[in-house]
Write a protein that holds these residues in place. Structure first.
Motif, PDB file in Angstrom:
ATOM      1  N   GLY A  63       0.762  -1.115  -0.028  1.00 40.81           N
ATOM      2  CA  GLY A  63       0.129  -0.026   0.033  1.00 40.81           C
ATOM      3  C   GLY A  63       0.872   1.196   0.024  1.00 40.81           C
ATOM      4  N   ILE A  64       1.943   1.427   0.686  1.00 33.33           N
ATOM      5  CA  ILE A  64       2.703   2.409   0.908  1.00 33.33           C
ATOM      6  C   ILE A  64       3.562   2.799  -0.354  1.00 33.33           C
ATOM      7  N   ALA A  65       3.896   1.744  -1.096  1.00 30.53           N
ATOM      8  CA  ALA A  65       4.616   1.872  -2.482  1.00 30.53           C
ATOM      9  C   ALA A  65       3.778   1.996  -3.440  1.00 30.53           C
ATOM     10  N   ALA A  66       2.670   1.478  -3.503  1.00 32.56           N
ATOM     11  CA  ALA A  66       1.657   1.927  -4.594  1.00 32.56           C
ATOM     12  C   ALA A  66       1.305   3.393  -4.460  1.00 32.56           C
ATOM     13  N   ARG A  67       0.951   3.871  -3.275  1.00 31.11           N
ATOM     14  CA  ARG A  67       0.423   5.176  -3.213  1.00 31.11           C
ATOM     15  C   ARG A  67       1.471   6.133  -3.491  1.00 31.11           C
ATOM     16  N   ALA A  68       2.768   5.883  -3.197  1.00 27.91           N
ATOM     17  CA  ALA A  68       3.791   6.650  -3.498  1.00 27.91           C
ATOM     18  C   ALA A  68       3.833   6.850  -5.087  1.00 27.91           C
ATOM     19  N   LEU A  69       3.505   6.146  -5.864  1.00 28.48           N
ATOM     20  CA  LEU A  69       3.673   6.062  -7.196  1.00 28.48           C
ATOM     21  C   LEU A  69       2.283   6.477  -7.783  1.00 28.48           C
ATOM     22  N   GLY A  70       1.473   6.766  -6.978  1.00 26.54           N
ATOM     23  CA  GLY A  70       0.083   7.375  -7.674  1.00 26.54           C
ATOM     24  C   GLY A  70      -0.882   6.111  -7.862  1.00 26.54           C
ATOM     25  N   PHE A  71      -0.673   4.889  -7.696  1.00 31.70           N
ATOM     26  CA  PHE A  71      -1.486   3.953  -7.970  1.00 31.70           C
ATOM     27  C   PHE A  71      -2.650   3.960  -7.092  1.00 31.70           C
ATOM     28  N   LYS A  72      -3.892   3.552  -7.455  1.00 35.17           N
ATOM     29  CA  LYS A  72      -4.976   2.859  -6.456  1.00 35.17           C
ATOM     30  C   LYS A  72      -4.277   1.701  -5.735  1.00 35.17           C
ATOM     31  N   ALA A  73      -4.657   1.289  -4.648  1.00 28.33           N
ATOM     32  CA  ALA A  73      -4.444   0.111  -3.996  1.00 28.33           C
ATOM     33  C   ALA A  73      -5.465  -0.664  -2.950  1.00 28.33           C
ATOM     34  N   THR A  74      -5.486  -1.740  -3.018  1.00 36.11           N
ATOM     35  CA  THR A  74      -6.800  -2.667  -2.444  1.00 36.11           C
ATOM     36  C   THR A  74      -5.889  -3.408  -1.569  1.00 36.11           C
ATOM     37  N   VAL A  75      -6.288  -3.574  -0.229  1.00 32.24           N
ATOM     38  CA  VAL A  75      -5.696  -4.685   0.529  1.00 32.24           C
ATOM     39  C   VAL A  75      -6.865  -5.570   1.117  1.00 32.24           C
ATOM     40  N   HIS A  76      -6.702  -6.831   0.521  1.00 30.96           N
ATOM     41  CA  HIS A  76      -7.718  -7.942   1.412  1.00 30.96           C
ATOM     42  C   HIS A  76      -6.943  -8.326   2.394  1.00 30.96           C
ATOM     43  N   MET A  77      -7.733  -8.231   3.624  1.00 31.55           N
ATOM     44  CA  MET A  77      -7.256  -8.546   4.975  1.00 31.55           C
ATOM     45  C   MET A  77      -7.710  -9.597   5.760  1.00 31.55           C
ATOM     46  N   SER A  78      -7.253 -10.494   6.473  1.00 37.63           N
ATOM     47  CA  SER A  78      -7.915 -11.710   7.011  1.00 37.63           C
ATOM     48  C   SER A  78      -8.427 -11.026   8.284  1.00 37.63           C
ATOM     49  N   SER A  79      -8.988 -11.874   9.098  1.00 39.55           N
ATOM     50  CA  SER A  79      -9.872 -11.388  10.340  1.00 39.55           C
ATOM     51  C   SER A  79      -8.905 -11.292  11.310  1.00 39.55           C
ATOM     52  N   ASP A  80      -7.564 -11.698  11.371  1.00 34.17           N
ATOM     53  CA  ASP A  80      -6.648 -11.582  12.381  1.00 34.17           C
ATOM     54  C   ASP A  80      -5.826 -10.418  12.293  1.00 34.17           C
ATOM     55  N   ALA A  81      -6.089  -9.514  11.153  1.00 33.64           N
ATOM     56  CA  ALA A  81      -5.169  -8.435  11.012  1.00 33.64           C
ATOM     57  C   ALA A  81      -5.560  -7.673  12.025  1.00 33.64           C
ATOM     58  N   LYS A  82      -4.427  -6.914  12.608  1.00 34.31           N
ATOM     59  CA  LYS A  82      -4.597  -5.950  13.638  1.00 34.31           C
ATOM     60  C   LYS A  82      -5.217  -4.458  13.114  1.00 34.31           C
ATOM     61  N   ALA A  83      -5.968  -3.995  14.051  1.00 31.60           N
ATOM     62  CA  ALA A  83      -6.890  -2.924  13.926  1.00 31.60           C
ATOM     63  C   ALA A  83      -5.751  -1.681  13.424  1.00 31.60           C
TER      64      ALA A  83
END
Length: 440
Positions: A169-189
């Protein structure tokens, strides 16, 4: 599906979710030279060349890389007070270091080596394919407004428990891409919140990591403007990590460390799906050959690499298949099924896997903070068990005897690869410390 694991000294401990060491019966000399592997050492050379070519662009996008001329590097820290606190004060433990990827710039975890690499390599490839960047042209133009406007028409997607999603996400946004991250239920808030503040779309699934990756892959497969960073299958991720080994080699040389038959090197690598530890292990084998012995480390309830490799099965084995829960506070390692690609590469190259319980992760987190001011998240502490397993555990002693290094352990070097923690918010880190203190 239920799988019956074969007889092995570690079998009972694995099934009972007790910390243990499994050594790989297929481990052999010169495994990296196997022509049937899906990559070879020249691929690591290419990855190192890519990192060097991308460095000016990385420095432009991330000013914190200026001192390193665009390189993403971490320190090699020799343990002192922490060494004694861990019980490794005796000479038989040789020298013990931390490879501090917990403090890597840009993303604050080892995933910066893979996620940032893949996004930036893809951006260069896309720009050349569409005529935005010509051969010989300054790669820093990809950080300009025209390039960002172009990249904004494309989306980078990934499935993640947290840290890979952050790096992508950090890398994609730095270059201007849209970014989507699919996260599991145990991902930290806090990881979800940080991504959303960057403008990343976060899709949370009420399921585990494997399901999140499958959902992300399905969505990307139906849209040609979406590039999917596939943690289960990506060669680019794997090779981005592999380049870390040459960095380590230079640091060991600077520290006066010899690596040869009489001075063995041990690497302890926290493992989720396996891409990061597999890449580092492959790169290390390329440089140090049979004088380095790489061990993955996993939570007692989520040992996906251990159960699959112990099973000997052709199809991937899940921790659920052997009755384990995949429940752990080590969110970066809460993975039920390892990467098939990594399993293939590591089949004869991985020395073994050891497992640790959550209480130990918190104890080591507190100890690292108190003794040497090393800031870690729970999953990043797992490798601290490594030297004890090698020097004291019956299977560790048997391994050293089989490798003809039992008489050289006082000249060995142990590298604990700490994989994340510097980006953890202070409030969350204090909660980790409180949990550790309550269970001391």
């Amino acid at each position: 599906m239920t799988i019956e694991l074969p007889n092995d000294p570690a079998r009972a401990d694995v099934l009972a979710a007790r910390p243990t060491l499994w050594t790989n019966p297929l481990y052999r000399d010169d495994a990296i030279a196997d022509a049937s592997l899906p990559l070879d050492s020249s691929d690591v050379d290419a990855a190192e060349a890519n990192w060097k070519r991308l460095a000016p662009l990385l420095e432009t996008c991330f000013p914190e890389l200026a001192a390193a001329s665009g390189a993403i590097r971490s320190e090699l820290i020799e343990l002192k007070a922490l060494r004694d606190g861990l019980g490794y004060g005796d000479p038989e433990f040789g020298r013990v270091f931390v490879k501090a990827d917990n403090a890597l710039p840009v993303a604050g975890s080892i995933k910066a080596r893979g996620g940032v690499y893949e996004v930036f390599v893809y951006a260069e490839e896309l720009a050349k394919r569409e005529g935005l960047l010509k051969d010989g042209e300054d790669i820093r133009t990809l950080a300009g407004p025209d390039a960002k406007a172009f990249f904004s028409r494309y989306t980078i997607a990934v499935g993640s428990t947290g840290n890979l999603g952050l790096s992508v996400g950090i890398a994609a946004r730095a270059l201007g891409f849209k970014a989507t991250v699919h996260m599991s239920s145990d991902a930290k808030a806090w990881k979800v919140e940080r991504l959303r503040k960057l403008g990343v779309e976060v899709v949370q699934h009420e399921a585990d990591y494997t399901t999140a990756v499958e959902k992300a892959r399905d969505v990307a497969g139906s849209d040609p403007t979406i590039y999917f960073v596939d943690d289960e299958q990506s060669r680019r991720l794997f090779l981005g990590y592999s380049a870390a080994a040459s960095e380590l080699a230079a640091q060991l040389a600077d520290a006066g460390v010899t690596v040869d038959a009489e001075h063995p090197l041990f690497l302890y690598l926290p493992c989720g799906i396996g891409g990061a530890p597999g890449g580092v292990a492959y790169g290390a084998k390329r440089i140090f050959g049979d004088n380095v012995h790489c061990f993955f480390v996993e939570p007692v309830q989520s040992p996906c690499a251990l159960v699959h490799m112990m099973s000997g099965a052709r199809d991937l084995v899940s921790v659920y298949d052997v009755g384990l829960t995949n429940v752990t506070e080590a969110d970066g390692m809460a993975v039920a099924r390892m990467s098939a690609f990594v399993a293939t590469v590591m089949r004869d190259m991985l020395a073994g896997v050891f497992t640790v319980d959550d209480a130990s992760l918190f104890r080591w987190l507190l100890l690292a903070h108190e003794t040497q001011d090393i800031r870690l998240e729970p999953s990043a502490t797992a490798g601290f068990a490594g030297p004890d397993f090698i020097v004291k555990h019956p299977q560790g002693r048997a391994f050293c005897k089989a490798q003809r290094i039992e008489g050289h352990l006082d000249r060995a070097t142990h590298i604990v690869w700490t994989t994340g923690g510097s980006f953890v918010p202070q409030e969350q880190f204090e909660a980790f410390l409180k949990t550790a203190a309550e269970n001391r």
